[in-house]
Design a protein around this motif. Sequence first.
Motif, PDB file in Angstrom:
ATOM      1  N   PHE A   1       0.936  -1.365  -0.016  1.00 43.86           N
ATOM      2  CA  PHE A   1       0.171   0.326  -0.379  1.00 43.86           C
ATOM      3  C   PHE A   1       0.997   1.397   0.240  1.00 43.86           C
ATOM      4  O   PHE A   1       1.873   1.409  -0.069  1.00 43.86           O
ATOM      5  CB  PHE A   1      -0.922  -0.189   1.734  1.00 43.86           C
ATOM      6  N   SER A   2       0.037   2.405  -0.413  1.00 41.91           N
ATOM      7  CA  SER A   2       0.490   3.348  -0.453  1.00 41.91           C
ATOM      8  C   SER A   2       0.075   4.967   0.450  1.00 41.91           C
ATOM      9  O   SER A   2      -1.300   4.344   0.515  1.00 41.91           O
ATOM     10  CB  SER A   2       0.918   3.989  -1.929  1.00 41.91           C
ATOM     11  N   LEU A   3       0.732   6.005   1.024  1.00 39.75           N
ATOM     12  CA  LEU A   3      -0.197   6.982   1.376  1.00 39.75           C
ATOM     13  C   LEU A   3       0.871   8.112   1.515  1.00 39.75           C
ATOM     14  O   LEU A   3       1.749   8.354   1.334  1.00 39.75           O
ATOM     15  CB  LEU A   3      -0.532   6.445   2.845  1.00 39.75           C
ATOM     16  N   VAL A   4       0.107   8.545   0.637  1.00 42.06           N
ATOM     17  CA  VAL A   4      -0.089  10.473   0.425  1.00 42.06           C
ATOM     18  C   VAL A   4      -0.242  11.598   1.293  1.00 42.06           C
ATOM     19  O   VAL A   4      -1.622  11.960   0.912  1.00 42.06           O
ATOM     20  CB  VAL A   4       0.156  10.753  -1.282  1.00 42.06           C
TER      21      VAL A   4
ATOM     22  N   THR B   1      -2.308  -1.647  10.392  1.00 42.24           N
ATOM     23  CA  THR B   1      -3.660  -2.117   9.789  1.00 42.24           C
ATOM     24  C   THR B   1      -2.456  -3.477   8.455  1.00 42.24           C
ATOM     25  O   THR B   1      -3.269  -4.403   9.684  1.00 42.24           O
ATOM     26  CB  THR B   1      -4.437  -1.106   9.185  1.00 42.24           C
ATOM     27  N   ALA B   2      -1.442  -2.997   8.351  1.00 40.75           N
ATOM     28  CA  ALA B   2      -0.503  -3.739   7.593  1.00 40.75           C
ATOM     29  C   ALA B   2      -0.539  -4.487   7.888  1.00 40.75           C
ATOM     30  O   ALA B   2      -0.778  -6.705   7.469  1.00 40.75           O
ATOM     31  CB  ALA B   2      -0.025  -3.215   6.454  1.00 40.75           C
ATOM     32  N   LEU B   3       0.132  -4.697   9.202  1.00 40.75           N
ATOM     33  CA  LEU B   3       0.565  -5.901  10.500  1.00 40.75           C
ATOM     34  C   LEU B   3      -0.281  -6.460  10.524  1.00 40.75           C
ATOM     35  O   LEU B   3      -0.167  -8.115  10.717  1.00 40.75           O
ATOM     36  CB  LEU B   3       1.147  -5.699  11.506  1.00 40.75           C
ATOM     37  N   HIS B   4      -1.146  -5.963  11.000  1.00 36.02           N
ATOM     38  CA  HIS B   4      -2.700  -7.023  11.271  1.00 36.02           C
ATOM     39  C   HIS B   4      -3.061  -7.652  10.136  1.00 36.02           C
ATOM     40  O   HIS B   4      -3.560  -8.615  10.308  1.00 36.02           O
ATOM     41  CB  HIS B   4      -3.549  -5.979  11.750  1.00 36.02           C
TER      42      HIS B   4
END
Length: 144
Positions: free
Chosen positions: A12-15, A32-35
């Motif tokens: 994922f990416s976040l800007v 969230t990604a780890l979960h």
Amino acid sequence: MPTSPEHPRADFSLVFPPDPSWVRTAREAVRTALHTADRPDLADTALLLTSEAVTNAVTACRRSGCAAPVTLYAEWGALGTLRVLVSDDAPGMPSPRALTRAEAEAENGRGLFLIDNCATEWGVCHHGPGPGKAVWFQVGGAGS
């Protein structure tokens, strides 16, 4: 840890703008990604290093007057590694430095020191035709 249909691993990416209020959002995205990937074992280190890398990028932008957005990109690699890359368009290349005892206990100024000491791998690279750079780190895998 093997990937299963119940626990997909998604890159994922976040800007976001170079504003300190976004550090928490970036950290929560990594949480969230780890979960989702069922990797709570990486959480403490990954969240700390995400906070440090994003804070450094936001601070560099604010100090230089750069208003371009900061980008966080996370990807899952081989053997369950998580790589996080944080890029900004502020000038200058960061480098870790040895800290005095007082600096190590200070509230700020130790981001790359922590990344250098806690990540399995990490680096800094110049990007684009402009002054920007990216700091990346990896957790998990052989050094975890």
